[in-house]
Design a protein around this motif. Structure first.
Motif, PDB file in Angstrom:
ATOM      1  N   LEU A  68       0.813  -1.194  -0.091  1.00  0.00           N
ATOM      2  CA  LEU A  68      -0.047  -0.011  -0.073  1.00  0.00           C
ATOM      3  C   LEU A  68       0.906   1.251  -0.047  1.00  0.00           C
ATOM      4  CD1 LEU A  68      -2.815  -1.007   2.570  1.00  0.00           C
ATOM      5  CD2 LEU A  68      -2.838  -1.102   0.022  1.00  0.00           C
ATOM      6  N   GLN A  69       1.793   1.152   0.610  1.00  0.00           N
ATOM      7  CA  GLN A  69       2.818   2.335   0.917  1.00  0.00           C
ATOM      8  C   GLN A  69       3.585   2.581  -0.256  1.00  0.00           C
ATOM      9  OE1 GLN A  69       5.890   3.783   4.360  1.00  0.00           O
ATOM     10  NE2 GLN A  69       6.751   2.147   3.303  1.00  0.00           N
ATOM     11  N   ASP A  70       3.952   1.319  -1.156  1.00  0.00           N
ATOM     12  CA  ASP A  70       5.059   1.550  -2.361  1.00  0.00           C
ATOM     13  C   ASP A  70       4.155   2.073  -3.411  1.00  0.00           C
ATOM     14  OD1 ASP A  70       7.110   0.594  -0.939  1.00  0.00           O
ATOM     15  OD2 ASP A  70       6.827  -1.380  -1.578  1.00  0.00           O
ATOM     16  N   GLU A  71       2.641   1.638  -3.350  1.00  0.00           N
ATOM     17  CA  GLU A  71       1.887   1.763  -4.693  1.00  0.00           C
ATOM     18  C   GLU A  71       1.073   3.163  -4.387  1.00  0.00           C
ATOM     19  OE1 GLU A  71       1.797   0.354  -7.599  1.00  0.00           O
ATOM     20  OE2 GLU A  71       3.487  -0.985  -6.567  1.00  0.00           O
ATOM     21  N   GLN A  72       1.373   3.591  -3.315  1.00  0.00           N
ATOM     22  CA  GLN A  72       0.764   5.109  -2.619  1.00  0.00           C
ATOM     23  C   GLN A  72      -0.861   5.116  -2.625  1.00  0.00           C
ATOM     24  OE1 GLN A  72       2.747   7.833  -5.318  1.00  0.00           O
ATOM     25  NE2 GLN A  72       4.441   8.180  -3.901  1.00  0.00           N
ATOM     26  N   TYR A  73      -1.294   3.827  -2.145  1.00  0.00           N
ATOM     27  CA  TYR A  73      -2.800   3.949  -2.017  1.00  0.00           C
ATOM     28  C   TYR A  73      -3.232   4.546  -1.236  1.00  0.00           C
ATOM     29  CZ  TYR A  73      -3.858  -0.211  -4.988  1.00  0.00           C
ATOM     30  OH  TYR A  73      -3.884  -1.011  -6.144  1.00  0.00           O
ATOM     31  N   SER A  74      -4.519   5.279  -1.102  1.00  0.00           N
ATOM     32  CA  SER A  74      -4.935   6.088  -0.220  1.00  0.00           C
ATOM     33  C   SER A  74      -5.595   5.544   1.411  1.00  0.00           C
ATOM     34  CB  SER A  74      -6.183   7.171  -0.507  1.00  0.00           C
ATOM     35  OG  SER A  74      -7.211   6.198  -1.078  1.00  0.00           O
ATOM     36  N   CYS A  75      -5.744   4.105   1.054  1.00  0.00           N
ATOM     37  CA  CYS A  75      -6.328   3.104   2.121  1.00  0.00           C
ATOM     38  C   CYS A  75      -5.111   3.077   3.092  1.00  0.00           C
ATOM     39  CB  CYS A  75      -6.431   1.700   1.473  1.00  0.00           C
ATOM     40  SG  CYS A  75      -6.777   0.622   2.739  1.00  0.00           S
ATOM     41  N   ARG A  76      -5.303   3.159   4.427  1.00  0.00           N
ATOM     42  CA  ARG A  76      -4.483   3.261   5.531  1.00  0.00           C
ATOM     43  C   ARG A  76      -4.401   1.860   6.242  1.00  0.00           C
ATOM     44  NH1 ARG A  76      -5.751   9.337   7.735  1.00  0.00           N
ATOM     45  NH2 ARG A  76      -4.684  10.484   5.866  1.00  0.00           N
ATOM     46  N   ALA A  77      -3.255   1.326   6.335  1.00  0.00           N
ATOM     47  CA  ALA A  77      -3.095   0.009   6.952  1.00  0.00           C
ATOM     48  C   ALA A  77      -3.021   0.035   8.711  1.00  0.00           C
ATOM     49  CB  ALA A  77      -1.875  -0.696   6.785  1.00  0.00           C
ATOM     50  N   VAL A  78      -3.904  -0.570   9.147  1.00  0.00           N
ATOM     51  CA  VAL A  78      -3.805  -0.777  10.964  1.00  0.00           C
ATOM     52  C   VAL A  78      -3.382  -2.492  11.024  1.00  0.00           C
ATOM     53  CG1 VAL A  78      -5.359  -0.618  12.841  1.00  0.00           C
ATOM     54  CG2 VAL A  78      -5.351   1.121  11.050  1.00  0.00           C
ATOM     55  N   ILE A  79      -2.435  -2.622  11.653  1.00  0.00           N
ATOM     56  CA  ILE A  79      -1.932  -3.710  12.119  1.00  0.00           C
ATOM     57  C   ILE A  79      -2.887  -4.364  13.197  1.00  0.00           C
ATOM     58  CG2 ILE A  79      -0.460  -5.306  12.737  1.00  0.00           C
ATOM     59  CD1 ILE A  79       0.119  -4.501   9.905  1.00  0.00           C
ATOM     60  N   LEU A  80      -3.487  -5.439  13.663  1.00  0.00           N
ATOM     61  CA  LEU A  80      -4.204  -5.826  14.338  1.00  0.00           C
ATOM     62  C   LEU A  80      -3.676  -7.555  14.748  1.00  0.00           C
ATOM     63  CD1 LEU A  80      -6.324  -5.522  16.560  1.00  0.00           C
ATOM     64  CD2 LEU A  80      -7.962  -6.689  15.021  1.00  0.00           C
ATOM     65  N   THR A  81      -2.961  -7.464  15.917  1.00  0.00           N
ATOM     66  CA  THR A  81      -2.006  -8.772  15.973  1.00  0.00           C
ATOM     67  C   THR A  81      -1.944  -9.386  17.424  1.00  0.00           C
ATOM     68  OG1 THR A  81       0.053  -9.791  15.611  1.00  0.00           O
ATOM     69  CG2 THR A  81       0.119  -7.376  16.220  1.00  0.00           C
ATOM     70  N   THR A  82      -1.490 -10.334  17.504  1.00  0.00           N
ATOM     71  CA  THR A  82      -0.943 -10.858  18.881  1.00  0.00           C
ATOM     72  C   THR A  82       0.293 -10.995  19.314  1.00  0.00           C
ATOM     73  OG1 THR A  82      -0.543 -13.087  17.990  1.00  0.00           O
ATOM     74  CG2 THR A  82      -2.747 -12.674  18.766  1.00  0.00           C
ATOM     75  N   PHE A  83       1.084 -10.212  18.243  1.00  0.00           N
ATOM     76  CA  PHE A  83       2.550  -9.867  18.273  1.00  0.00           C
ATOM     77  C   PHE A  83       2.674  -8.835  18.920  1.00  0.00           C
ATOM     78  CE2 PHE A  83       1.968 -13.179  14.839  1.00  0.00           C
ATOM     79  CZ  PHE A  83       2.681 -14.141  15.612  1.00  0.00           C
ATOM     80  N   SER A  84       3.499  -8.651  19.962  1.00  0.00           N
ATOM     81  CA  SER A  84       3.835  -7.169  20.632  1.00  0.00           C
ATOM     82  C   SER A  84       5.380  -7.048  20.739  1.00  0.00           C
ATOM     83  CB  SER A  84       3.376  -7.307  22.201  1.00  0.00           C
ATOM     84  OG  SER A  84       3.954  -8.398  23.011  1.00  0.00           O
ATOM     85  N   ARG A  85       6.103  -7.708  19.845  1.00  0.00           N
ATOM     86  CA  ARG A  85       7.344  -7.699  19.597  1.00  0.00           C
ATOM     87  C   ARG A  85       7.824  -6.512  19.108  1.00  0.00           C
ATOM     88  NH1 ARG A  85       8.752 -13.740  17.555  1.00  0.00           N
ATOM     89  NH2 ARG A  85       7.254 -13.149  16.119  1.00  0.00           N
ATOM     90  N   ALA A  86       9.001  -6.013  19.715  1.00  0.00           N
ATOM     91  CA  ALA A  86       9.676  -4.559  18.810  1.00  0.00           C
ATOM     92  C   ALA A  86       9.907  -4.762  17.258  1.00  0.00           C
ATOM     93  CB  ALA A  86      10.554  -3.935  19.594  1.00  0.00           C
ATOM     94  N   GLY A  87      10.454  -5.735  16.896  1.00  0.00           N
ATOM     95  CA  GLY A  87      10.871  -6.228  15.448  1.00  0.00           C
ATOM     96  C   GLY A  87       9.589  -5.909  14.475  1.00  0.00           C
ATOM     97  N   TYR A  88       8.651  -6.598  15.179  1.00  0.00           N
ATOM     98  CA  TYR A  88       7.456  -6.495  14.101  1.00  0.00           C
ATOM     99  C   TYR A  88       6.852  -5.185  14.076  1.00  0.00           C
ATOM    100  CZ  TYR A  88       6.287 -11.460  13.319  1.00  0.00           C
ATOM    101  OH  TYR A  88       6.279 -12.839  12.584  1.00  0.00           O
ATOM    102  N   PHE A  89       6.876  -4.367  15.254  1.00  0.00           N
ATOM    103  CA  PHE A  89       6.317  -2.997  15.454  1.00  0.00           C
ATOM    104  C   PHE A  89       6.956  -2.069  14.665  1.00  0.00           C
ATOM    105  CE2 PHE A  89       6.566   1.027  17.803  1.00  0.00           C
ATOM    106  CZ  PHE A  89       5.173   1.405  17.661  1.00  0.00           C
ATOM    107  N   GLN A  90       8.333  -2.242  14.791  1.00  0.00           N
ATOM    108  CA  GLN A  90       9.412  -1.325  14.041  1.00  0.00           C
ATOM    109  C   GLN A  90       8.865  -1.572  12.477  1.00  0.00           C
ATOM    110  OE1 GLN A  90      12.900  -2.261  16.074  1.00  0.00           O
ATOM    111  NE2 GLN A  90      12.587  -1.032  17.729  1.00  0.00           N
ATOM    112  N   ARG A  91       8.938  -2.665  12.197  1.00  0.00           N
ATOM    113  CA  ARG A  91       8.776  -2.972  10.868  1.00  0.00           C
ATOM    114  C   ARG A  91       7.434  -2.519  10.225  1.00  0.00           C
ATOM    115  NH1 ARG A  91       8.550  -8.684   7.420  1.00  0.00           N
ATOM    116  NH2 ARG A  91       7.988  -7.925   5.284  1.00  0.00           N
ATOM    117  N   ALA A  92       6.541  -2.438  10.970  1.00  0.00           N
ATOM    118  CA  ALA A  92       5.118  -2.039  10.684  1.00  0.00           C
ATOM    119  C   ALA A  92       5.256  -0.510  10.491  1.00  0.00           C
ATOM    120  CB  ALA A  92       4.093  -2.333  11.562  1.00  0.00           C
ATOM    121  N   MET A  93       5.861   0.250  11.310  1.00  0.00           N
ATOM    122  CA  MET A  93       5.962   1.406  11.166  1.00  0.00           C
ATOM    123  C   MET A  93       6.957   2.040   9.854  1.00  0.00           C
ATOM    124  SD  MET A  93       4.369   2.742  13.792  1.00  0.00           S
ATOM    125  CE  MET A  93       3.382   1.564  13.550  1.00  0.00           C
TER     126      MET A  93
END
Length: 200
Positions: A68-93
């Motif tokens: 979505l970011q690369d293709e510049q879609y207006s749709c905004r991503a919201v991650i909903l997950t069981t994973f509270s690990r910093a690595g996943y969080f930082q990659r999502a950001m």
């Protein structure tokens, strides 16, 4: 706001959809059971927000967010997950996600978060706010590659063959990454890296 839910667990996907549809200002226009289906629904319905699970077949939620970011879609991503690990969080950001929420959050917290994202803000579970301060991955890309192969059970000799490196070079990588992670041994290094989300 128009929302798509991408979640591979059918029961959770259906429950989320039913609960969000009770909100006057939220309409769930599509449900996806994998990441590739989520992309197709986004292209078809042009939603405002796509709620993404991280671990899904075909494409992960993080891969969809990056798309979505690369293709510049207006749709905004919201991650909903069981994973509270910093690595996943930082990659999502880095992938441009506007929200990172945990699945055990109350539904009204999710609704408020979606409204915040819709208005241009960001929404992060309170439990994750300290992740900004967690240490960054100290391993180089090559060290992560070597450690990832160690985690699959390969020996140093087998890794050397696979990466077209000398045995001594791989042994040095292993020694260096153990030192960087302040680990007792290879097994401990793998455990530390997995816990921190640094092998992703």
């Amino acid at each position: 706001m128009r929302v798509i839910i991408a979640e591979d667990q059918a029961m959770l996907r259906g429950a989320l959809s039913a609960l969000l549809d009770l909100e006057n200002d939220i309409e769930v226009v599509g449900q996806a059971e994998n990441g590739r289906q989520a992309v197709q629904l986004i292209q078809e319905y042009s939603p405002d927000i796509c709620i993404l699970d991280i671990e899904m077949p075909e494409m992960t939620g993080l891969e969809v967010a990056e798309y979505l970011q690369d293709e510049q879609y207006s749709c905004r991503a919201v991650i909903l997950t069981t994973f509270s690990r910093a690595g996943y969080f930082q990659r999502a950001m880095r992938a441009g996600a506007y929200g990172y929420l945990l699945k055990d959050s109350p539904i009204d917290e999710l609704s408020r978060a979606l409204r915040r994202v819709q208005s241009g803000g960001r929404a992060i579970s309170p439990e994750l706010s300290m992740a900004f301060w967690e240490p960054k991955n100290p391993l180089t890309e090559r060290e992560r590659e070597v450690l990832g192969l160690l985690a699959t059970g390969l020996s140093v000799k087998e890794i050397a063959v696979q990466l077209f490196l000398s045995y001594g070079t791989v042994r040095n990588y292993v020694s260096e990454l153990i030192q960087k992670l302040e680990a007792k041994n290879r097994i401990d290094a793998i455990s530390i890296a997995e816990k921190m989300g640094w092998l992703e």
